[in-house]
Every structure is written in C-alpha cells, then in structure tokens.
Design an enzyme around this catalytic site. Structure first.
Site: not given
Ligand SMILES: *Cc1c(COP(=O)(O)O)cnc(C)c1O
Length: 416
Positions: A55, A57, A200, A226, A229, A235
């Site tokens: 974790y 954060e 984008d 992303t 791609k 991903r």
C-alpha cells in the site's frame, strides 16, 4: 518449500491451465487488434513482483503508509522517465487505466453539466470522450465533432462549434482514427474560446515516444494515455502536464479523488516500459509499426478493399468491407477461425448497427513486436483477403489458418 511458495500449477491447475492456453493462443495467432501489444518479459517480471503487496497511498516522499522507501524509488523512476520521454514538466503514473486517467482530468477541472467537446464515438472517438453510454456522456454536456466527406477530422466545423458553444474543455485524440491529428490547431481553438485542451494519446503514445507520430505535449494543457497499447507496457494509464497550477488539482483528483492505493507492481512495470521506450531501438520499433501499417493498407487496397480516409499515418486502419459484401461481424468471426485476431468496427456513416458494422479495425504494434516487416504485411493482407472472399468456406479458412500458423512459427515469441 514454504507452503506459501508453491507454484501456481500445484495450487490452482484451473487458472494455470487457462494461462497456458492464452500463451499458446498468443503464440499461434496473428494479433491485429490495434489496441493490443505483447509486453516484454522484463515488463511482466516487474508486474508480477512483490510490489503487488504494498500500500502506498500518496505520492513519492509523501505517503500515508510506512515502508514505502522502495515504492518511492520505483514510482519516481517511472515519473522521471516518463517526463523525459515526452518532454513534460509533470507526470502522474498512478491512474489504473486510460479511462481512469481521463476521468481524473475531467473530475479535476469540470463540474457536472459543464460542456465538453470530443470526437464522436462512431467517427473514431472513445467512450470516455462523451459517449451517452459512459460516465463522460452522462456527467457532462457533450458537443461532439466529427469528420468531413474525406473521412478526416472536420477542423473548421470543430472550430465553429467551439466558438458557438464555448466548451470548458476540448478533447482531441481517438481510438479509431488513422491519420495525423493537428494538435496545434486544436490548441489554438481551445485558447481562442477559453477552453482547456486535453489530448488523449492512448493509441498513439508508443509511436510518439519513438518520434513516429506528432507529439501533442507542447500543444496541450493536459495529455492522458494508456500504457499497454503501442507503448507496450503493463495495462494502465498516466497523465502529463507542464503548468504547475494544474499539479495540485490533478494530483488530488487521482488520489484521494478517485483512487485509493496505487498499483505499485504495475507502476514498477510502467517504469520498465518507459525505460525501454527511452532506448535508441524504440525509434526503429515505432517507425516499423507505421511502415508495416502503410504496407498492410496498401496491399489490402490492392486486394480491392477500401481503407477509410484512403490510408494511414499511424499504426492502425479501418477497413471498409463493403466491396467484398461482408460485414464486420462475419469478417471478425471468419478471421478468428483462421487465427487472425481483429475487431469489427463502425466506419464513418456506417449503415450497419454497432454490433454488426461494415468494417474491421487493424493495427500493427503486436505483429511488429514479433519482428514482422513489410513483406509479412503483404502476406497477411493476402490471407485476410482470402478469408473475406469466402468467409463461409471452411476449407479455405482452414488452409489460411495453417499458413498463419506457419507464419507465427517463423516469428515465434518463444524462440530462444
Ligand atoms: C483505449 C483507450 C482508452 C481507455 O483505456 P482503458 O485502459 O481501456 O481504460 C481511453 N482513450 C482512448 C482514446 C483509448 O483508445
């Protein structure tokens, strides 16, 4: 061996089996889905690392959890490499996906009901650019722009609409648009009407990293992408910007606005992928993707199919199947049976429903990763034409499948 360290094959044969089968599918199929690629072993090794346990954060140096010293190093590596890659002042590598990167930017700068302009979905835009079935179209007032008769973006109409509607944000970028996008013009229009310009670049980011497609970073307030791609990473998503005033709203929007803990194992893999993009060989890869797409488009045209807008400047193309009298659904299905993986896709002014379509979308990032070049693209175009001329002929489809398997064997991913 500690029972906790037993291998997957022993612990869960059902999942192990489907992974083995997916590996075989990827090895024996021609992957022509424009949004897919084949991640390298190094990327996957980072992604399956112990960082999945952590974790973290917050952001490097300012975390809400202890024990983040290694997470800090790996996230900072990803940030620094990404900034260097595109020449941006700030980078956020925490968005879990492209859609979440877009949502974070909208959430940072738009209120519900604000006006947003984006390329319409049936003309090549993405769901997150204002489709009525997505949060973007439900949360904001959408003013879509579209294409001209020659199937390229209608820049004049877009400007006219922007002047009339005074949107809060103009989004450029696309999921099924093969041509160069004039990001500079979009930016001028945005400045003219007092809107933010978000690019984008999800589809094009790998090409841009290698200098094979125009870099939008100097012409946008914010750029999203992303990472899986053409960029060939795990991903995920990211956000770039250079104006310091945008830093706090974007950081706060990603965390704690929309996400909890960052996926540190994915961020480690992003760092690896960005590092690979900074290598000199990446330029060759990016250039070859585009050269391959042009070769594929040219041969499909020679075979009597029609390429939307007449060709491609990028890694992808839309193929209008009507000259062969088949629709996208039939084509996708028949090509699947010949181990050629594509997706049906609406073409501009498509008379068919979105689940049927008159087109397929093809892209070359994955086959280029395997080492294929122009000669193989000509071969592949021939196989596609063979199948689409006789989509119901099982013997033809079976013959093509065998030739496809021979081709994938020649460019094996498992060759050592
Ligand atoms: C693929 C894509 C996205 C969404 O990415 P996900 O990671 O699937 O959420 C966003 N925008 C564009 C233009 C895309 O092509």
């Amino acid at each position: 061996m500690h029972p906790h360290r037993r291998p997957l094959a022993d612990v869960d044969s059902a999942v192990f089996d489907s992974i083995q089968k997916e590996e075989a599918r990827q090895e024996n199929n021609l992957e022509l889905i424009a949004s897919e690629n084949i991640a390298s072993t190094a990327v996957r090794e980072a992604m399956m690392s112990v960082f999945t346990d952590k974790y973290a954060e917050g952001y490097p140096g300012r975390r809400y959890y202890g024990g983040c010293e290694n997470a800090d190093v790996v996230e900072q590596l990803a940030i620094d490499r990404l900034k260097a890659l595109y020449g941006a002042g700030f980078a956020n590598v925490q968005p879990h996906s492209g859609a979440q990167a877009n949502m974070a930017v909208y959430h940072a700068f738009l209120k519900p009901g604000d006006r947003l302009m984006g390329l319409s979905l049936p003309e090549g835009g993405h769901l997150t650019h204002g489709s009525p079935v997505a949060f973007s179209g439900q949360m904001y007032e959408i003013l879509p722009y579209g294409l001209k008769d020659d199937e390229t973006i209608d820049y004049d109409a877009m400007r006219k609409l922007a002047i009339e509607a005074k949107p809060k944000m103009i989004v450029s970028g696309a999921s099924a648009y093969s041509r160069n996008i004039d990001f500079e013009f979009f930016n001028k229009v945005a400045k003219e009407v007092g809107a933010m310009h978000m690019v984008d670049m999800a589809h094009y980011s790998g090409l841009i990293a290698g200098g094979a497609y125009p870099n939008p970073v100097p012409h946008a307030d914010v750029v999203t992408s992303t990472t899986h791609k053409s960029l060939r990473g795990p991903r995920g998503g990211f956000i770039l910007y250079s104006n310091e005033e945008l830093d706090k709203p974007i950081r706060m929007s990603v965390f704690p606005g929309l996400q909890g803990g960052p996926l540190m194992h994915v961020i480690a893999a992003k760092a690896v992928a960005f590092g690979l993009c900074l290598q000199p060989e990446w330029k060759d890869y990016a250039a070859q993707i585009v050269a391959n797409a042009k070769a594929l488009a040219a041969e499909l045209t020679a075979q009597g199919l029609r390429i939307v807008s007449g060709g491609t400047d990028s890694h992808l193309m839309l193929v209008d199947l009507r000259p062969y009298g088949v629709n996208g659904k039939i084509a996708q299905n028949a090509l699947d049976h010949a181990n050629i993986t594509t997706n049906k896709n609406s073409i501009p002014n498509d008379p068919e429903k979105p689940f049927v379509t008159s087109g397929i979308r093809l892209g070359t990032p994955a086959v280029t990763t395997r080492g294929m070049k122009e000669a193989e693209m000509v071969e592949i175009a021939g196989y596609i034409a063979e199948v689409l001329r006789a989509p119901d002929d099982e013997a033809v489809v079976a013959q093509v499948k065998q030739k496809v398997i021979d081709l994938t064997n020649r460019f094996s991913l498992n060759a050592v």
